[in-house]
Design an enzyme around this catalytic site. Structure first.
Site, PDB file in Angstrom:
ATOM      1  N   GLY A 235     -10.649  -2.268  -0.533  1.00 33.36           N
ATOM      2  CA  GLY A 235      -9.581  -1.685  -1.358  1.00 33.36           C
ATOM      3  C   GLY A 235     -10.026  -0.530  -2.233  1.00 33.36           C
ATOM      4  O   GLY A 235     -10.339   0.547  -1.742  1.00 33.36           O
TER       5      GLY A 235
ATOM      6  N   LYS B 201     -13.678  -5.403   8.542  1.00 30.08           N
ATOM      7  CA  LYS B 201     -14.273  -4.480   7.565  1.00 30.08           C
ATOM      8  C   LYS B 201     -15.759  -4.277   7.856  1.00 30.08           C
ATOM      9  O   LYS B 201     -16.282  -3.167   7.748  1.00 30.08           O
ATOM     10  CB  LYS B 201     -14.082  -5.033   6.147  1.00 30.08           C
ATOM     11  CG  LYS B 201     -12.617  -5.064   5.721  1.00 30.08           C
ATOM     12  CD  LYS B 201     -12.431  -5.911   4.484  1.00 30.08           C
ATOM     13  CE  LYS B 201     -11.006  -5.883   3.982  1.00 30.08           C
ATOM     14  NZ  LYS B 201     -10.759  -6.866   2.918  1.00 30.08           N
TER      15      LYS B 201
ATOM     16  N   VAL C 196       0.825  -1.209   0.000  1.00 31.91           N
ATOM     17  CA  VAL C 196       0.000   0.000   0.000  1.00 31.91           C
ATOM     18  C   VAL C 196       0.862   1.263   0.000  1.00 31.91           C
ATOM     19  O   VAL C 196       0.672   2.164  -0.833  1.00 31.91           O
ATOM     20  CB  VAL C 196      -0.968  -0.002   1.208  1.00 31.91           C
ATOM     21  CG1 VAL C 196      -1.799   1.277   1.222  1.00 31.91           C
ATOM     22  CG2 VAL C 196      -1.873  -1.237   1.169  1.00 31.91           C
TER      23      VAL C 196
ATOM     24  N   LYS D  58      10.256  -0.229   8.750  1.00 29.31           N
ATOM     25  CA  LYS D  58      10.804  -0.993   9.880  1.00 29.31           C
ATOM     26  C   LYS D  58      12.311  -1.170   9.677  1.00 29.31           C
ATOM     27  O   LYS D  58      13.101  -0.936  10.572  1.00 29.31           O
ATOM     28  CB  LYS D  58      10.120  -2.351   9.919  1.00 29.31           C
ATOM     29  CG  LYS D  58       9.963  -2.925  11.286  1.00 29.31           C
ATOM     30  CD  LYS D  58       9.071  -4.144  11.175  1.00 29.31           C
ATOM     31  CE  LYS D  58       8.791  -4.737  12.529  1.00 29.31           C
ATOM     32  NZ  LYS D  58       7.878  -5.865  12.423  1.00 29.31           N
TER      33      LYS D  58
HETATM   34  N1  NAP Z   1      -2.189  -5.134   0.547  1.00 29.93           N
HETATM   35  C1  NAP Z   1      -3.380  -4.657   0.229  1.00 29.93           C
HETATM   36  O1  NAP Z   1      -3.848  -4.813  -0.897  1.00 29.93           O
HETATM   37  C2  NAP Z   1      -4.178  -3.912   1.260  1.00 29.93           C
HETATM   38  C3  NAP Z   1      -5.424  -3.377   0.888  1.00 29.93           C
HETATM   39  C4  NAP Z   1      -6.153  -2.621   1.808  1.00 29.93           C
HETATM   40  C5  NAP Z   1      -5.643  -2.432   3.087  1.00 29.93           C
HETATM   41  N2  NAP Z   1      -4.440  -2.995   3.432  1.00 29.93           N
HETATM   42  C6  NAP Z   1      -3.923  -2.729   4.783  1.00 29.93           C
HETATM   43  O2  NAP Z   1      -2.854  -1.799   4.652  1.00 29.93           O
HETATM   44  C7  NAP Z   1      -1.836  -2.057   5.615  1.00 29.93           C
HETATM   45  C8  NAP Z   1      -0.524  -2.301   4.889  1.00 29.93           C
HETATM   46  O3  NAP Z   1      -0.650  -3.436   4.069  1.00 29.93           O
HETATM   47  P1  NAP Z   1       0.525  -3.893   3.066  1.00 29.93           P
HETATM   48  O4  NAP Z   1      -0.039  -5.015   2.284  1.00 29.93           O
HETATM   49  O5  NAP Z   1       1.077  -2.710   2.373  1.00 29.93           O
HETATM   50  O6  NAP Z   1       1.594  -4.463   4.116  1.00 29.93           O
HETATM   51  P2  NAP Z   1       3.085  -4.901   3.811  1.00 29.93           P
HETATM   52  O7  NAP Z   1       3.310  -5.080   2.354  1.00 29.93           O
HETATM   53  O8  NAP Z   1       3.383  -6.020   4.743  1.00 29.93           O
HETATM   54  O9  NAP Z   1       3.945  -3.622   4.260  1.00 29.93           O
HETATM   55  C9  NAP Z   1       3.987  -3.165   5.569  1.00 29.93           C
HETATM   56  C10 NAP Z   1       4.964  -1.996   5.643  1.00 29.93           C
HETATM   57  O10 NAP Z   1       4.885  -1.465   6.947  1.00 29.93           O
HETATM   58  C11 NAP Z   1       6.215  -1.349   7.481  1.00 29.93           C
HETATM   59  N3  NAP Z   1       6.101  -1.606   8.930  1.00 29.93           N
HETATM   60  C12 NAP Z   1       5.565  -2.660   9.557  1.00 29.93           C
HETATM   61  N4  NAP Z   1       5.621  -2.508  10.887  1.00 29.93           N
HETATM   62  C13 NAP Z   1       6.198  -1.305  11.106  1.00 29.93           C
HETATM   63  C14 NAP Z   1       6.548  -0.564  12.249  1.00 29.93           C
HETATM   64  N5  NAP Z   1       6.319  -1.043  13.476  1.00 29.93           N
HETATM   65  N6  NAP Z   1       7.126   0.635  12.102  1.00 29.93           N
HETATM   66  C15 NAP Z   1       7.373   1.119  10.869  1.00 29.93           C
HETATM   67  N7  NAP Z   1       7.074   0.470   9.725  1.00 29.93           N
HETATM   68  C16 NAP Z   1       6.502  -0.724   9.857  1.00 29.93           C
HETATM   69  C17 NAP Z   1       7.043  -2.399   6.795  1.00 29.93           C
HETATM   70  O11 NAP Z   1       8.397  -1.989   6.812  1.00 29.93           O
HETATM   71  P3  NAP Z   1       9.584  -2.844   6.101  1.00 29.93           P
HETATM   72  O12 NAP Z   1       9.344  -2.628   4.625  1.00 29.93           O
HETATM   73  O13 NAP Z   1      10.817  -2.245   6.582  1.00 29.93           O
HETATM   74  O14 NAP Z   1       9.358  -4.268   6.523  1.00 29.93           O
HETATM   75  C18 NAP Z   1       6.421  -2.369   5.385  1.00 29.93           C
HETATM   76  O15 NAP Z   1       7.022  -1.376   4.592  1.00 29.93           O
HETATM   77  C19 NAP Z   1      -2.328  -3.257   6.429  1.00 29.93           C
HETATM   78  O16 NAP Z   1      -2.915  -2.795   7.600  1.00 29.93           O
HETATM   79  C20 NAP Z   1      -3.341  -3.922   5.511  1.00 29.93           C
HETATM   80  O17 NAP Z   1      -4.351  -4.602   6.232  1.00 29.93           O
HETATM   81  C21 NAP Z   1      -3.705  -3.715   2.545  1.00 29.93           C
END
Ligand code: NAP
Length: 404
Positions: A133, A204, A14, A45
């Site tokens: 989304g 959701k 995201v 992170k």
């Molecule tokens: N993926 C989707 O299509 C989607 C759609 C709607 C909503 N969401 C929601 O959006 C959020 C992000 O999803 P995502 O799929 O983008 O997750 P992701 O790909 O796992 O990425 C998470 C990011 O957050 C960073 N992070 C995690 N913990 C952290 C902390 N304590 N401090 C600072 N940075 C931290 C990670 O850093 P590093 O890169 O250094 O590991 C990574 O860059 C989630 O809550 C998810 O439920 C996702």
């Protein structure tokens, strides 16, 4: 031209999508907002991972560095889990930044307190990306609430489960083989529990409940069942009857009480959710004036989710308070209230079905199925009495033919 400075917390699917979209749509955003939008900082992170981020952007693993930036207008949060996301957003609001989040788990639990805090600090909260989304379900709901009272919302809110159910049906796969296919395509995470056990759809649904009805049901009272128990045999049997399994999340107000559920449900060809296949999401909203509206689209993914976040960005920058409007939960005699009453159920493998002395009306019965009408408490009793059988609610017009 003045500028809007944005910090992005998280640079995964995201966060990176939001970063790329802000950069690829700079001119369009300037035209729409009359201000330049620039990403000032990104929180991650692991600071040392290689990422395609302009070297003028602060990349940090320390949120305090972001809070200390001289000018910051909007904080976009796209990290995982309730903490530290909540604390970061509270601090951002106290610094009078608008906030936008994609984090459904955190927002389902803490959404109302963040909105209250935002109101006290004169800033806005965007959360379109938390549900479905790229599908603009939250904006649509808030638009409808200007005049409509919402009667019911039901939908397919988890693309991973829907993909697995579609694969099981179309390719004759077991649950585990379909899950593996979803993982290979990047639709399911290594630990798929949140998706396949219904938690993601549940979060959701709670967010939608708060918008539509101004409150959430007691979480423990909401039946939540995932798709892990659905077998190939059940899917094939349903198909022969013209039915498809979908993981349906539904919420409605009945006599002043909010009633919701997340569970595998059978839908008929006449139902709007029947043809929602693969990773698509769909939400059907019933308003007292408008009737039923069904939205459909990509429920996840880098660009669809970024689209929802950027829509929120435009709203919060324009000072559109629509994103924080909640309609208060009314109690007692509510015009929206209607008795949920009997629903249609299919009992599979009834054996020697024990259906006596409970208020059930059997519509049709064959060796393998009983199609019946009953309310939820009756179905609970029947489940206890008929261990060998499975019960699924049926949505849409259905006739159980004796010959099947
Ligand atoms: N993926 C989707 O299509 C989607 C759609 C709607 C909503 N969401 C929601 O959006 C959020 C992000 O999803 P995502 O799929 O983008 O997750 P992701 O790909 O796992 O990425 C998470 C990011 O957050 C960073 N992070 C995690 N913990 C952290 C902390 N304590 N401090 C600072 N940075 C931290 C990670 O850093 P590093 O890169 O250094 O590991 C990574 O860059 C989630 O809550 C998810 O439920 C996702």
């Amino acid at each position: 031209m003045s500028s809007i400075r944005v910090a992005i917390l998280g640079f995964g699917t995201v966060g990176e999508g939001v970063y790329k979209t802000i950069n690829s749509h700079k001119e369009k955003l300037s035209k729409v907002l009359g201000k330049r939008v620039e990403v000032a900082a990104v929180l991650v992170k692991s600071k040392n991972k290689n990422r395609e981020i302009d070297n003028r952007v602060l990349v940090t693993d320390d949120f305090e560095e972001i809070l200390n930036l001289e000018k910051l207008d909007v904080v976009v949060e796209a990290i995982v889990g309730q903490e530290p996301a909540l604390t970061y957003l509270q601090k951002a609001i106290q610094k009078e930044c608008h906030i936008i989040t994609a984090n459904k788990e955190m927002f389902a639990v803490h959404g109302s307190e963040l909105q209250k805090l935002a109101k006290e600090n004169g800033v806005s909260v965007g959360f379109e990306a938390t549900v479905a989304g790229g599908v603009p379900v939250i904006q649509t709901l808030q638009q409808l609430l200007n005049i409509n009272q919402i009667k019911k919302i039901e939908g397919i809110l988890n693309g991973t489960s829907n993909y697995i159910l579609s694969e099981m049906r179309t390719n004759d796969l077991s649950f585990s083989a379909a899950l593996q296919a979803a993982q290979e395509k990047g639709y399911a995470e290594a630990d798929p529990t949140n998706d396949v056990e219904g938690y993601d759809a549940f979060y959701k649904l709670m967010i939608l409940s708060e918008i539509a009805f101004g409150g959430k049901p007691e979480w423990a009272m909401v039946p939540r069942e995932g798709i892990t128990g659905i077998t190939e045999e059940q899917i094939k049997g349903a198909e022969k009857l013209g039915l498809r399994f979908k993981l349906i999340a539904s919420i409605q107000l009945v006599n002043g009480t909010i009633i919701g559920s997340v569970r595998p449900t059978l839908v008929t060809e006449t139902h709007p959710l029947f043809n929602i296949e693969g990773v698509e999401n769909s939400v059907s909203i019933e308003g007292d004036i408008v009737g039923r509206i069904t939205l459909q689209g990509p429920g996840a993914g880098m660009l669809p989710t970024a689209s929802a976040v950027i829509e929120d960005l435009i709203h919060v920058v324009r000072g559109n308070q629509n994103t924080v409007t909640l309609c208060p939960l009314s109690n007692g005699e509510d015009e929206r209230a209607e008795d949920k009453g009997n629903q249609n159920w299919l009992m599979i493998h009834p054996g020697e079905a024990q259906l006596t002395s409970v208020p059930v009306s059997v519509v049709t019965q064959t060796d393998n199925h009983v199609y019946l009408k009953a309310d939820e408490p009756t179905i609970s009793t029947l489940r206890k009495r008929n261990h060998q059988a499975s019960f699924f609610e049926v949505l849409g017009e259905f006739q159980l033919k004796k010959s099947v």
